[in-house]
Write an enzyme that holds these catalytic residues in place. Structure first.
Site, PDB file in Angstrom:
ATOM      1  N   LYS A 212      20.254   2.469  10.140  1.00 48.62           N
ATOM      2  CA  LYS A 212      19.099   2.042  10.987  1.00 48.62           C
ATOM      3  C   LYS A 212      18.160   0.865  10.526  1.00 48.62           C
ATOM      4  O   LYS A 212      17.633   1.050   9.594  1.00 48.62           O
ATOM      5  CB  LYS A 212      18.277   3.242  11.336  1.00 48.62           C
ATOM      6  CG  LYS A 212      17.457   3.346  12.467  1.00 48.62           C
ATOM      7  CD  LYS A 212      16.406   2.387  12.710  1.00 48.62           C
ATOM      8  CE  LYS A 212      15.147   2.535  12.148  1.00 48.62           C
ATOM      9  NZ  LYS A 212      14.087   1.429  12.543  1.00 48.62           N
ATOM     10  N   GLY A 264      11.609   1.770   1.777  1.00 47.87           N
ATOM     11  CA  GLY A 264      10.295   1.606   2.614  1.00 47.87           C
ATOM     12  C   GLY A 264       9.126   2.105   2.240  1.00 47.87           C
ATOM     13  O   GLY A 264       9.123   2.112   1.004  1.00 47.87           O
ATOM     14  N   SER A 265       8.160   2.301   2.952  1.00 45.61           N
ATOM     15  CA  SER A 265       6.722   2.482   2.588  1.00 45.61           C
ATOM     16  C   SER A 265       6.905   3.952   1.979  1.00 45.61           C
ATOM     17  O   SER A 265       7.592   4.643   2.349  1.00 45.61           O
ATOM     18  CB  SER A 265       5.796   2.555   3.640  1.00 45.61           C
ATOM     19  OG  SER A 265       6.128   3.575   4.772  1.00 45.61           O
ATOM     20  N   THR A 266       5.784   4.136   1.041  1.00 42.36           N
ATOM     21  CA  THR A 266       5.849   5.496   0.428  1.00 42.36           C
ATOM     22  C   THR A 266       5.588   6.567   1.509  1.00 42.36           C
ATOM     23  O   THR A 266       5.807   7.796   1.356  1.00 42.36           O
ATOM     24  CB  THR A 266       4.729   5.567  -0.761  1.00 42.36           C
ATOM     25  OG1 THR A 266       5.142   4.505  -1.745  1.00 42.36           O
ATOM     26  CG2 THR A 266       4.470   6.898  -1.436  1.00 42.36           C
ATOM     27  N   GLU A 267       4.461   6.169   2.403  1.00 40.43           N
ATOM     28  CA  GLU A 267       3.954   6.939   3.433  1.00 40.43           C
ATOM     29  C   GLU A 267       5.410   7.776   4.247  1.00 40.43           C
ATOM     30  O   GLU A 267       5.360   8.947   4.329  1.00 40.43           O
ATOM     31  CB  GLU A 267       3.183   6.199   4.381  1.00 40.43           C
ATOM     32  CG  GLU A 267       2.205   7.113   5.372  1.00 40.43           C
ATOM     33  CD  GLU A 267       1.665   6.064   6.179  1.00 40.43           C
ATOM     34  OE1 GLU A 267       1.936   4.702   6.039  1.00 40.43           O
ATOM     35  OE2 GLU A 267       1.150   6.685   7.180  1.00 40.43           O
ATOM     36  N   GLY A 269       8.337   7.717   3.341  1.00 40.80           N
ATOM     37  CA  GLY A 269       9.399   8.164   2.207  1.00 40.80           C
ATOM     38  C   GLY A 269       8.638   9.626   2.209  1.00 40.80           C
ATOM     39  O   GLY A 269       9.779  10.650   2.130  1.00 40.80           O
ATOM     40  N   GLU A 286      13.689   4.629  -1.928  1.00 40.07           N
ATOM     41  CA  GLU A 286      13.356   3.655  -2.818  1.00 40.07           C
ATOM     42  C   GLU A 286      12.142   3.024  -2.001  1.00 40.07           C
ATOM     43  O   GLU A 286      12.059   2.592  -0.918  1.00 40.07           O
ATOM     44  CB  GLU A 286      14.247   2.558  -2.873  1.00 40.07           C
ATOM     45  CG  GLU A 286      14.174   1.495  -3.771  1.00 40.07           C
ATOM     46  CD  GLU A 286      13.327   0.348  -3.747  1.00 40.07           C
ATOM     47  OE1 GLU A 286      12.020   0.038  -3.665  1.00 40.07           O
ATOM     48  OE2 GLU A 286      14.057  -0.524  -3.208  1.00 40.07           O
ATOM     49  N   CYS A 320       9.246  -5.111  -2.773  1.00 33.88           N
ATOM     50  CA  CYS A 320       8.747  -3.784  -3.506  1.00 33.88           C
ATOM     51  C   CYS A 320       8.341  -4.047  -4.605  1.00 33.88           C
ATOM     52  O   CYS A 320       7.501  -3.187  -5.295  1.00 33.88           O
ATOM     53  CB  CYS A 320       9.842  -2.640  -3.026  1.00 33.88           C
ATOM     54  SG  CYS A 320      11.487  -3.172  -3.511  1.00 33.88           S
ATOM     55  N   GLU A 417      -0.716  -1.428  -2.307  1.00 32.93           N
ATOM     56  CA  GLU A 417       0.516  -2.437  -2.002  1.00 32.93           C
ATOM     57  C   GLU A 417       0.243  -3.270  -0.739  1.00 32.93           C
ATOM     58  O   GLU A 417       0.179  -2.785   0.178  1.00 32.93           O
ATOM     59  CB  GLU A 417       1.903  -1.666  -1.879  1.00 32.93           C
ATOM     60  CG  GLU A 417       3.069  -2.672  -1.586  1.00 32.93           C
ATOM     61  CD  GLU A 417       4.421  -1.894  -1.535  1.00 32.93           C
ATOM     62  OE1 GLU A 417       4.498  -1.078  -0.458  1.00 32.93           O
ATOM     63  OE2 GLU A 417       5.218  -2.103  -1.969  1.00 32.93           O
TER      64      GLU A 417
HETATM   65  P1  NDP Z   1       8.116   1.616   6.924  1.00 34.54           P
HETATM   66  O1  NDP Z   1       8.416   2.669   5.743  1.00 34.54           O
HETATM   67  O2  NDP Z   1       7.430   2.162   8.278  1.00 34.54           O
HETATM   68  O3  NDP Z   1       9.623   1.401   7.539  1.00 34.54           O
HETATM   69  C1  NDP Z   1      10.733   1.186   6.931  1.00 34.54           C
HETATM   70  C2  NDP Z   1      12.125   1.825   7.602  1.00 34.54           C
HETATM   71  O4  NDP Z   1      11.622   3.193   8.128  1.00 34.54           O
HETATM   72  C3  NDP Z   1      12.055   1.064   8.959  1.00 34.54           C
HETATM   73  O5  NDP Z   1      13.441   0.958   9.379  1.00 34.54           O
HETATM   74  C4  NDP Z   1      11.349   2.025   9.980  1.00 34.54           C
HETATM   75  O6  NDP Z   1      11.476   1.707  11.360  1.00 34.54           O
HETATM   76  C5  NDP Z   1      11.676   3.295   9.405  1.00 34.54           C
HETATM   77  N1  NDP Z   1      10.773   4.271   9.848  1.00 34.54           N
HETATM   78  C6  NDP Z   1       9.673   4.263  10.232  1.00 34.54           C
HETATM   79  N2  NDP Z   1       9.066   5.484  10.543  1.00 34.54           N
HETATM   80  C7  NDP Z   1       9.805   6.395  10.181  1.00 34.54           C
HETATM   81  C8  NDP Z   1       9.993   7.713  10.086  1.00 34.54           C
HETATM   82  N3  NDP Z   1       9.212   8.660  10.447  1.00 34.54           N
HETATM   83  N4  NDP Z   1      11.389   8.289   9.671  1.00 34.54           N
HETATM   84  C9  NDP Z   1      12.360   7.485   9.538  1.00 34.54           C
HETATM   85  N5  NDP Z   1      12.347   6.324   9.256  1.00 34.54           N
HETATM   86  C10 NDP Z   1      11.340   5.633   9.771  1.00 34.54           C
HETATM   87  O7  NDP Z   1       7.640   0.262   6.727  1.00 34.54           O
HETATM   88  P2  NDP Z   1       6.681  -0.626   7.625  1.00 34.54           P
HETATM   89  O8  NDP Z   1       7.802  -1.470   8.288  1.00 34.54           O
HETATM   90  O9  NDP Z   1       5.984   0.182   8.454  1.00 34.54           O
HETATM   91  O10 NDP Z   1       5.789  -1.309   6.518  1.00 34.54           O
HETATM   92  C11 NDP Z   1       4.522  -0.608   6.358  1.00 34.54           C
HETATM   93  C12 NDP Z   1       4.255  -0.937   4.763  1.00 34.54           C
HETATM   94  O11 NDP Z   1       5.159  -0.348   4.098  1.00 34.54           O
HETATM   95  C13 NDP Z   1       4.358  -2.276   4.457  1.00 34.54           C
HETATM   96  O12 NDP Z   1       2.915  -3.019   4.682  1.00 34.54           O
HETATM   97  C14 NDP Z   1       4.492  -2.274   2.892  1.00 34.54           C
HETATM   98  O13 NDP Z   1       3.430  -2.288   2.287  1.00 34.54           O
HETATM   99  C15 NDP Z   1       5.487  -1.151   2.855  1.00 34.54           C
HETATM  100  N6  NDP Z   1       6.646  -1.379   2.670  1.00 34.54           N
HETATM  101  C16 NDP Z   1       7.426  -1.323   1.706  1.00 34.54           C
HETATM  102  C17 NDP Z   1       8.911  -1.462   1.555  1.00 34.54           C
HETATM  103  C18 NDP Z   1       9.396  -1.376   0.044  1.00 34.54           C
HETATM  104  O14 NDP Z   1      10.599  -1.917   0.091  1.00 34.54           O
HETATM  105  N7  NDP Z   1       8.675  -0.927  -0.881  1.00 34.54           N
HETATM  106  C19 NDP Z   1       9.478  -2.023   2.565  1.00 34.54           C
HETATM  107  C20 NDP Z   1       8.833  -2.043   3.887  1.00 34.54           C
HETATM  108  C21 NDP Z   1       7.647  -1.615   4.015  1.00 34.54           C
HETATM  109  P3  NDP Z   1      10.679   0.529  12.164  1.00 34.54           P
HETATM  110  O15 NDP Z   1      11.059  -0.543  11.533  1.00 34.54           O
HETATM  111  O16 NDP Z   1      11.321   0.531  13.423  1.00 34.54           O
HETATM  112  O17 NDP Z   1       9.196   1.051  12.280  1.00 34.54           O
END
Ligand code: NDP
Length: 506
Positions: A212, A264-267, A269, A286, A320, A417
């Site tokens: 995804k 992706g985000s810690t939240e 995760g 990660e 990240c 972050e």
């Molecule tokens: P998210 O963690 O929301 O997104 C990462 C991926 O997860 C995307 O494909 C997203 O889909 C998907 N996703 C979102 N919600 C869920 C869920 N409940 N269950 C499963 N998958 C989900 O990051 P954001 O893009 O919203 O960015 C928000 C913040 O996160 C950024 O400002 C940054 O600080 C941090 N971030 C950190 C990253 C890292 O590598 N450390 C990478 C990206 C973001 P979709 O894109 O469709 O929402």
């Protein structure tokens, strides 16, 4: 840094003088101008709409839903992409299960390797097309997609192709088995590269995948699906479901998924860890970071400046492991900050497709709002904000490179972050203080250290609580090298032999 303000004004005067006629670009101190050098868009053909890639075919979502993806540098709509929902996730997981049980799981590793090598080679052959498409959909400079994202993505497929028939020598026992169907959710900051990080080890180990991509950057994952067709990968081995957060949540929660990998985000995760808890699914996360990049007084300053710039301004800081907290030894802090500012005057911000561009667009309005808000908090909390003079393009999502000095550890810009081109500068006096400040974060993904003393590098690397510590360099990646964090940065490793463990029943 008593004379910060004066130096800043002088630098601004110099830059403004040489900026005349430089358009949106930050300018060079020496007044050099660059002729535009745009990469041609012609090699990319974007269809008006894209389906989901399931069972080796592209097809619309069951509900017919779709969403738009835009070029963040111009806000121009690029295309419509299918929005996967629960029924589509069912279909993709079923296709992956059949492919796993009938074809990919039983296939000898040496045969799987041939497909991975083929994908790697096609990625190389079509690298310009991928680079342009990634820059269009993500906003990152072509020089980065061309020189980093795409070559590294191909390198991951090459690297893991090499492991596919040697798994019994990877240190996980005589006959390590795959897990089954892997559900993989990736972010928007390195769209193709994150797909490669997830798919290549999973496939080499004998798993099948449901991937995804992020909502704002689906296009290179879809082009990669086309590459899978071109490589004649058996149907169902790789499935790509475009969609939003809910699509990701449905993939993660699906009972037919044996392994979940998320970046992706810690939240999010944390939410995923809760969903997966007790299900028996294997999980790797990660997540975010707030890395310290530590510069000692004996560091080679010019080299360190390049490392600082690369650490935080590479990919607009959407990284990240970005070195977003600069810890600099007090005795050299003024000098380092002065040199850094002068270096930032030479960066060029603008059209991501221009080969001269150093800083591209912010990936989305939502991310721009977050960076803007956190930077405003930095000012409100008393840190001193500085950016080189630059005119931002009128359309699109842009943020000037920004440096905060006078930052204290309690400031939000030192703790959260930001995921943007914003550097927080703190100072320290002793190595112990550097370690204590570096570790004063809930994250633990990466760190940098700059010093000419080897013994100090080793001491710092042992003391800093980070999954990766770079010494006298920053943001160096290699498929053979494991990457990952701990604490709120997640767990599990990607890359190298260690990356295979995440996809094997070990
Ligand atoms: P998210 O963690 O929301 O997104 C990462 C991926 O997860 C995307 O494909 C997203 O889909 C998907 N996703 C979102 N919600 C869920 C869920 N409940 N269950 C499963 N998958 C989900 O990051 P954001 O893009 O919203 O960015 C928000 C913040 O996160 C950024 O400002 C940054 O600080 C941090 N971030 C950190 C990253 C890292 O590598 N450390 C990478 C990206 C973001 P979709 O894109 O469709 O929402």
């Amino acid at each position: 840094m008593a004379d910060d303000a004066e130096r800043g004004k002088a630098a601004a005067r110099r830059a403004t003088r040489s900026a005349r006629g430089a358009g949106t670009a930050l300018t060079t101190e020496r007044g050099w101008q660059y002729a535009p050098a745009p990469e041609s868009r012609e090699m990319v053909s974007i269809e008006p709409e894209y389906g989901l890639f399931v069972g080796g075919e592209f097809a619309p979502a069951a509900s017919g839903g779709a969403f738009e993806t835009v070029n963040p540098a111009t806000e121009e709509p690029l295309t419509q992409v299918a929005l996967a929902e629960a029924a589509d996730v069912d279909r993709a997981v079923a296709a992956a299960r059949i492919a796993y049980e009938r074809i990919w799981g039983p296939m000898p590793g040496s045969e799987r390797a041939k497909y991975l090598y083929r994908i790697a080679r096609i990625l190389q052959e079509r690298s310009r097309e991928f680079a342009v498409l990634e820059s269009l959909d993500n906003g990152k400079p072509i020089k980065e997609t061309r020189d980093v994202d795409i070559p590294l993505a191909a390198a991951h497929f090459f690297y893991y192709a090499g492991w596919a028939d040697k798994l019994e020598h990877a240190g996980f026992g005589p006959d390590p088995r795959p897990l089954g169907v892997a559900g993989q959710v990736i972010p928007w900051n390195f769209p193709l590269l994150m797909a490669a990080w997830k798919l290549a080890p999973a496939l080499a180990a004998g798993n099948t995948c449901v991937l995804k991509p992020a909502e704002t950057t689906p296009l290179t994952a879809l082009l990669l699906a086309e590459v899978c067709q071109q490589a004649e990968l058996p149907p169902g081995v790789v499935n790509v479901l475009t969609g939003a957060g809910q699509t990701g949540a449905a993939v993660v929660a699906h009972p037919g998924v044996d392994k979940v990998a998320f970046t992706g985000s810690t939240e999010v995760g944390i939410a995923i860890a809760k969903t997966v808890a007790g299900t028996g699914k294997k999980l790797t996360l990660e997540l975010g970071g707030k890395a310290a990049n530590v510069v000692f007084d004996d560091a080679p300053v010019e080299q360190a400046i390049e490392g600082i710039v690369n650490g935080i301004f590479f990919n607009q800081g959407h990284v990240c492991c970005a070195g977003s907290r600069l810890l600099v030894q007090e005795s050299v802090a003024d000098h380092v900050v002065d040199r850094l500012r002068r270096r930032l005057m030479t960066l060029r911000l603008g059209d991501p497709l221009d080969k001269n561009t150093d800083i591209g667009a912010i990936n989305s309005r939502q991310q721009l709002d977050k960076i803007t808000k956190l930077s405003a908090a930095g000012e409100a909390e008393g840190a001193h904000r500085w950016s080189p003079p630059c005119e931002l393009p009128k359309k699109g999502f842009w943020f000037a490179p920004t440096v905060f000095t006078g930052v204290s550890q309690s400031h939000r810009i030192a703790r959260e972050e930001i995921f943007g081109p914003v550097l927080s500068v703190l100072t320290f006096r002793t190595p112990e203080e550097a370690v204590s400040k570096a570790n004063n974060t809930p994250y633990g993904l990466s760190a940098g250290v700059w010093t000419e003393k080897g013994s100090r590098i080793l001491w710092m690397a042992q003391k800093m609580r980070a999954g990766v510590v770079w010494a006298n360099t920053y943001n160096m990646f290699d498929p053979a090298s494991p990457f990952g964090g701990y604490r709120e940065s997640g767990f599990g490793r990607e890359g190298g032999r260690h990356g295979l463990a995440a996809y094997l029943d070990v």
